[in-house]
Design a protein around this motif. Sequence first.
Motif, PDB file in Angstrom:
ATOM      1  N   SER A 354     -68.997 -20.513 -33.437  1.00  0.00           N
ATOM      2  CA  SER A 354     -67.887 -20.450 -32.059  1.00  0.00           C
ATOM      3  C   SER A 354     -67.151 -19.436 -32.335  1.00  0.00           C
ATOM      4  N   PRO A 355     -66.713 -18.606 -31.412  1.00  0.00           N
ATOM      5  CA  PRO A 355     -65.721 -17.528 -31.482  1.00  0.00           C
ATOM      6  C   PRO A 355     -64.174 -18.093 -32.012  1.00  0.00           C
ATOM      7  N   ALA A 420     -70.522 -11.071 -24.480  1.00  0.00           N
ATOM      8  CA  ALA A 420     -70.663 -12.321 -23.384  1.00  0.00           C
ATOM      9  C   ALA A 420     -69.285 -12.963 -23.403  1.00  0.00           C
ATOM     10  N   LEU A 421     -68.934 -13.272 -22.222  1.00  0.00           N
ATOM     11  CA  LEU A 421     -67.856 -14.142 -22.001  1.00  0.00           C
ATOM     12  C   LEU A 421     -67.881 -15.339 -21.595  1.00  0.00           C
ATOM     13  N   ALA A 422     -66.958 -16.293 -21.899  1.00  0.00           N
ATOM     14  CA  ALA A 422     -66.751 -17.649 -21.269  1.00  0.00           C
ATOM     15  C   ALA A 422     -65.155 -17.957 -21.024  1.00  0.00           C
ATOM     16  N   GLU A 453     -58.488 -19.844 -21.110  1.00  0.00           N
ATOM     17  CA  GLU A 453     -58.639 -19.323 -22.614  1.00  0.00           C
ATOM     18  C   GLU A 453     -60.161 -18.544 -22.178  1.00  0.00           C
ATOM     19  N   VAL A 454     -60.265 -17.241 -22.678  1.00  0.00           N
ATOM     20  CA  VAL A 454     -61.476 -16.401 -22.645  1.00  0.00           C
ATOM     21  C   VAL A 454     -61.793 -15.955 -23.772  1.00  0.00           C
ATOM     22  N   VAL A 455     -63.205 -16.439 -24.290  1.00  0.00           N
ATOM     23  CA  VAL A 455     -63.764 -16.261 -25.558  1.00  0.00           C
ATOM     24  C   VAL A 455     -64.952 -15.258 -25.370  1.00  0.00           C
ATOM     25  N   VAL A 456     -65.227 -14.355 -26.368  1.00  0.00           N
ATOM     26  CA  VAL A 456     -66.394 -13.530 -26.355  1.00  0.00           C
ATOM     27  C   VAL A 456     -67.249 -13.859 -27.537  1.00  0.00           C
ATOM     28  N   VAL A 457     -68.612 -13.873 -27.340  1.00  0.00           N
ATOM     29  CA  VAL A 457     -69.480 -13.691 -28.431  1.00  0.00           C
ATOM     30  C   VAL A 457     -69.767 -12.119 -28.460  1.00  0.00           C
ATOM     31  N   ARG A 458     -69.493 -11.499 -29.689  1.00  0.00           N
ATOM     32  CA  ARG A 458     -69.828 -10.064 -29.753  1.00  0.00           C
ATOM     33  C   ARG A 458     -71.318 -10.058 -30.391  1.00  0.00           C
ATOM     34  N   ARG A 459     -71.962  -8.912 -29.410  1.00  0.00           N
ATOM     35  CA  ARG A 459     -73.177  -8.767 -29.686  1.00  0.00           C
ATOM     36  C   ARG A 459     -73.597  -7.578 -30.612  1.00  0.00           C
ATOM     37  N   ASP A 460     -74.468  -7.558 -31.472  1.00  0.00           N
ATOM     38  CA  ASP A 460     -75.145  -6.489 -32.370  1.00  0.00           C
ATOM     39  C   ASP A 460     -73.962  -5.411 -32.831  1.00  0.00           C
ATOM     40  N   GLY A 461     -72.757  -5.962 -33.194  1.00  0.00           N
ATOM     41  CA  GLY A 461     -71.787  -4.986 -33.760  1.00  0.00           C
ATOM     42  C   GLY A 461     -70.699  -4.617 -32.963  1.00  0.00           C
ATOM     43  N   PHE A 462     -70.921  -4.958 -31.521  1.00  0.00           N
ATOM     44  CA  PHE A 462     -69.591  -4.516 -30.830  1.00  0.00           C
ATOM     45  C   PHE A 462     -68.191  -5.103 -31.199  1.00  0.00           C
ATOM     46  N   ASP A 463     -67.075  -3.931 -31.412  1.00  0.00           N
ATOM     47  CA  ASP A 463     -66.050  -4.461 -31.888  1.00  0.00           C
ATOM     48  C   ASP A 463     -64.868  -4.091 -31.299  1.00  0.00           C
ATOM     49  N   GLY A 464     -65.037  -3.584 -29.841  1.00  0.00           N
ATOM     50  CA  GLY A 464     -63.983  -3.159 -29.189  1.00  0.00           C
ATOM     51  C   GLY A 464     -63.129  -4.030 -28.434  1.00  0.00           C
ATOM     52  N   ALA A 465     -62.063  -3.723 -27.846  1.00  0.00           N
ATOM     53  CA  ALA A 465     -60.903  -4.311 -26.849  1.00  0.00           C
ATOM     54  C   ALA A 465     -61.758  -4.579 -25.738  1.00  0.00           C
ATOM     55  N   SER A 489     -61.348 -12.611 -31.139  1.00  0.00           N
ATOM     56  CA  SER A 489     -62.363 -13.496 -30.286  1.00  0.00           C
ATOM     57  C   SER A 489     -61.869 -14.287 -28.921  1.00  0.00           C
ATOM     58  N   VAL A 490     -60.655 -14.100 -28.692  1.00  0.00           N
ATOM     59  CA  VAL A 490     -59.966 -14.758 -27.427  1.00  0.00           C
ATOM     60  C   VAL A 490     -58.880 -14.110 -26.871  1.00  0.00           C
ATOM     61  N   GLY A 491     -58.896 -14.260 -25.531  1.00  0.00           N
ATOM     62  CA  GLY A 491     -58.057 -13.764 -24.653  1.00  0.00           C
ATOM     63  C   GLY A 491     -57.507 -14.745 -23.745  1.00  0.00           C
ATOM     64  N   THR A 492     -56.490 -14.329 -22.662  1.00  0.00           N
ATOM     65  CA  THR A 492     -55.940 -15.192 -21.743  1.00  0.00           C
ATOM     66  C   THR A 492     -56.196 -14.636 -20.498  1.00  0.00           C
ATOM     67  N   LEU A 493     -56.678 -15.516 -19.478  1.00  0.00           N
ATOM     68  CA  LEU A 493     -56.561 -15.126 -18.000  1.00  0.00           C
ATOM     69  C   LEU A 493     -55.464 -15.978 -17.186  1.00  0.00           C
ATOM     70  N   LEU A 494     -54.703 -15.315 -16.425  1.00  0.00           N
ATOM     71  CA  LEU A 494     -53.493 -16.053 -15.657  1.00  0.00           C
ATOM     72  C   LEU A 494     -53.905 -15.967 -14.187  1.00  0.00           C
TER      73      LEU A 494
END
Length: 751
Positions: A354-355, A420-422, A453-465, A489-494
């Motif tokens: 889990s992110p 990918a984002l959720a 709360e917005v989480v990301v699964v980073r795929r194949d080495g992506f590491d950017g903002a 792995s986490v950001g916020t959406l208002l």
Amino acid sequence: MRKKTLVRFIAGMMGFWLGATSLAQLVCLPAPRLLTMLPMGGEAGTSFEVTITGENIDGENELLFSHPKITAKPKVSDAGKAVANTFVVTIAADAPQGVHDARVLSRLGISSSRAFSVSGLPEATRGKPNTSLATAWELKPNSICNAVMTSRSVDFYAFQAAKGKRFAVECAARGIDSKLNPVLIIADDKGRDLLADRRGGLLDFKAPADGNYFVKVHDLTFQGGPTHFYRLAFLEEPGTGPAPRQPSTTTVSSFSWVPDEAANLPKLTEAEPNNQQTEAQKITLPCDIDGRFYPAADVDTFEFTAKKGDVWWVEVASERLGLPTDPFVLVQRVTQDGSEEKLVDVAEFNDIPSPIKPSSNGYSYDGPVYDAGSADALGKLEIKEDGVYRLQLRDLFGGTRSEARHVYRLIIRKPAPDFALAAWALHMNLRNGDRNALSKPIALRAGATMAFEVVVVRRDGFDGAIELGMSDLPEGVSASGLKIPAGKSVGTLLISAQENAPRSFSGAKIFGRAQLDGKTVTRPGRLASMVWPVKDASQEIPNPRLVADVPVSVSGSEGAPITIAPAESKVWEAKAGDKLTIPLKVTWRSEFTGASIKLSPMGADFKGVKAIDIPLKAAGSEVVLDLAALQTPPGEYALVLYGSAVAKYRYNPEAVKRAEEEQKKAEQEAIAIAEAAKKLADEAKAAPPEKKSEAENTVKAAVGKQKSAEAAKADAAKRMKAATDAAAPVDIVDIVVAEPIRILVTPKDQK
């Protein structure tokens, strides 16, 4: 790792709040929720009645669906009035088959969703009770029956079959948002069990003889009632392949499965036998392989050659396809020791973590109640030496079960960095007894801001903002994203509704924007929600899932208890190293408990800013940013202040005013009708003999009218009491989020 953000702040702070308030206080303001629908779906190209139940969906409602090919209109009585909570649903002939989301648009806005299935088969809704062999409901081949489980009982269904005839019987429940844990049994004509399933609700049955048979359905613990609904599919199956399953909702974990990335890869099919090393199926990389974990203890072995320095990403999708599987991948290099073959372990791929760490207790004490990880596999394979390699794939749960439906996709590809984002609504996190895990639709009150709360699964080495945002919002609504920083792995959406925002609704979109290979790309975000509003997770396990779309609404009848916003809606500018003072304005719409509301910054950019106190009833406050102490570099920022408060909330006080007016009107009408009846009675007493009978009949009619008026008066009094009771002030603790403050830090003047 999870940052020390809103979750931990509220967890620590609420010990104080609950020490001063009742433990029985409610958590979160009332939100509209759709709880049940009957039937739960229908055949494409048909129209039928649907009845609903829900929470906080009073007033005139609309029933809406996530797909435009499904529509609904209120059912109208013979008197021309809308029948409460009853709709006529029409499914277009070309509506896509599968599970869609249904919602109610009510006084408070858009509700939480409920699964609604569209099939290509005739459907029926079971009416009469069928809790015995004698009352069994007849099943017609190739049809679906919608039903509600009878509590503390067994539902019986009957069918006829010829010897050797194959049938698939499936009870869809968990996959369509039901609380039912189905036990499915096929019995002979005496009711004796022949075949049973206590795990997945599917039976593949071949009739041993001509005759009558029964299907028995019950809950694992014999629970039942409106929330324990199901769809029983009865299909003739002439083939020999896996029995088909009804479509189901998707788990939160499935957001990280992005099959489009493999669209251009060579397609292969797993070929048995390939369990043994000597039977390994030879493949060429890259590839996209369809396979099955079948039969029991199946191990699929693939062989390929690779060169030193090659980098491949290996991904398996199975659990994210809705299956109870746990894929495991072992990669080995094949070497020779004389005439003997030797295998050297190179890599293992198991679960996708889990992110962010989910809650350890199933609700929201030390983390979110959403687990975005998966039992599937995703990992990097680095080739250190030229040679032959073998990849073995198995289901760690597959040793004791033989399920032909347990399929997988194995993809081996060159690095294709992506993400990918959720997203999901933040929950309260109270130390002192809160066990809520609530479904929280984006139903905004005017002047409110919701945090996601917005989480990301980073795929194949992506590491950017990743910049976060929303589009297609309704009138008066805006969204601001606190970006997901590089490597995090986490950001916020208002999501905010203006104080004067009108009643509105739209289907919005969540997105993330990032740089991939020097190009700006935008990826959609999925929204997750609780299937049921769980008020006590010690009694019921929360069950989240992804929803089909992102509906956003604003209530036109109720404002937020409090709105905190910058005094001016503008970009606040300051030079690097300066101090920036931002005045805040506060709008109070409710009474609150305590002396003040404490607000702290959300996110990493301003984590060094001290919390501020806003005294109750204060018209404003201010936040001071020491950009030198914070070491804030030039750039654009969003400052979000958050906390919590206990409000004295009144549910729909306008309903009390309307009920009071209706009660007065009913009382006045009753008085007038009673006076008229008394006058007619007096006139009847004085009427001459030849008009006596006519006068007495008139009095009887007046007395009947008077009784109806008294009944209407009593009914109005009941409605008045119900509205008054519902509007009685109650303490509700909820998250308070100020409107985001946009800040521009410019470079310091050069000397």
